[in-house]
Write a protein that holds these residues in place. Structure first.
Motif, short mmCIF file in Angstrom:
data_model
loop_
_atom_site.label_atom_id
_atom_site.label_comp_id
_atom_site.label_asym_id
_atom_site.label_seq_id
_atom_site.Cartn_x
_atom_site.Cartn_y
_atom_site.Cartn_z
N LEU A 114 4.88 13.00 -12.44
CA LEU A 114 5.35 12.84 -13.82
C LEU A 114 4.30 13.37 -14.81
O LEU A 114 4.65 14.01 -15.82
N ARG A 115 3.08 13.15 -14.59
CA ARG A 115 2.02 13.68 -15.45
C ARG A 115 2.03 15.22 -15.41
O ARG A 115 1.83 15.88 -16.45
N LYS A 143 1.80 6.26 -7.01
CA LYS A 143 0.74 7.17 -7.45
C LYS A 143 1.24 8.62 -7.39
O LYS A 143 0.95 9.43 -8.29
N ASP A 144 1.94 8.94 -6.31
CA ASP A 144 2.50 10.29 -6.19
C ASP A 144 3.48 10.55 -7.33
O ASP A 144 3.44 11.63 -7.98
N LEU A 177 0.82 -1.20 0.00
CA LEU A 177 0.00 0.00 0.00
C LEU A 177 0.87 1.26 0.00
O LEU A 177 0.58 2.24 -0.73
N GLN A 178 1.95 1.24 0.80
CA GLN A 178 2.86 2.39 0.83
C GLN A 178 3.54 2.59 -0.53
O GLN A 178 3.62 3.72 -1.05
N GLU A 179 4.01 1.48 -1.09
CA GLU A 179 4.66 1.58 -2.41
C GLU A 179 3.67 2.09 -3.45
O GLU A 179 4.00 2.92 -4.33
#
Length: 164
Positions: free
Chosen positions: A153-154, A147-148, A140-142
């Motif tokens: 990057l987006r 996601k961050d 979950l942390q990874e």
């Protein structure tokens, strides 16, 4: 008359039945009286029969070893058989109880070993669950970090496209 009330029984016995027969009463060749002799003998009033009876006492309780000895021996044998059966039954019951206790003890031992095995299995499953839970938390942390990063990057990609 009750059996407890009976103490003696009196009966009449001729002193010697053969010698007290009247002289008219004779035996044939085969020692069997003839019909004529019976007819005369059957009516003692017509013929003067003089039988002197003697009063004999009969006591139903044995005084010593008499004809009751075989009955006593039979009773003793029967009591011995009953006692032997009781003894065999008692031994059999003891053996059965011993086997039953052994079965119960074996069953109890098996249940305790099963308890120990289940406790060990439970402990292993708890450890496995804890590891899986830790791995889940790490995932979950990874996932949150990825996601961050993806979001950053987006954002960077979108900024670059605007600058061109």
């Amino acid at each position: 008359m009750q059996t407890s009330e009976m103490s003696e029984l009196h009966y009449l016995v001729p002193p010697d039945p053969i010698t007290t027969l009247p002289s008219q009463f004779s035996y044939s060749q085969n020692n069997t009286p003839t019909f004529d002799q019976f007819s005369r003998f059957s009516n003692p009033l017509l013929y003067d029969l003089q039988i002197n009876p003697q009063v004999q006492n009969f006591n139903p309780q044995p005084t010593s070893f008499s004809s009751y000895s075989t009955s006593d021996e039979a009773d003793e044998k029967q009591l011995c058989l009953i006692n032997e059966r009781k003894h065999r039954r008692m031994v059999s019951n003891r053996e059965s109880a011993r086997r039953s206790r052994m079965r119960k003890q074996k069953q109890l031992d098996e249940l305790w070993s099963q308890v120990v095995w289940l406790r060990n299995e439970n402990q292993h499953l708890i450890e496995k669950l804890n590891k899986s839970s830790e791995q889940h938390d790490q995932a979950l942390q990874e996932n949150a970090q990825l996601k961050d990063e993806t979001s950053q990057l987006r954002q960077m990609l979108s900024d670059m496209q605007l600058n061109i």
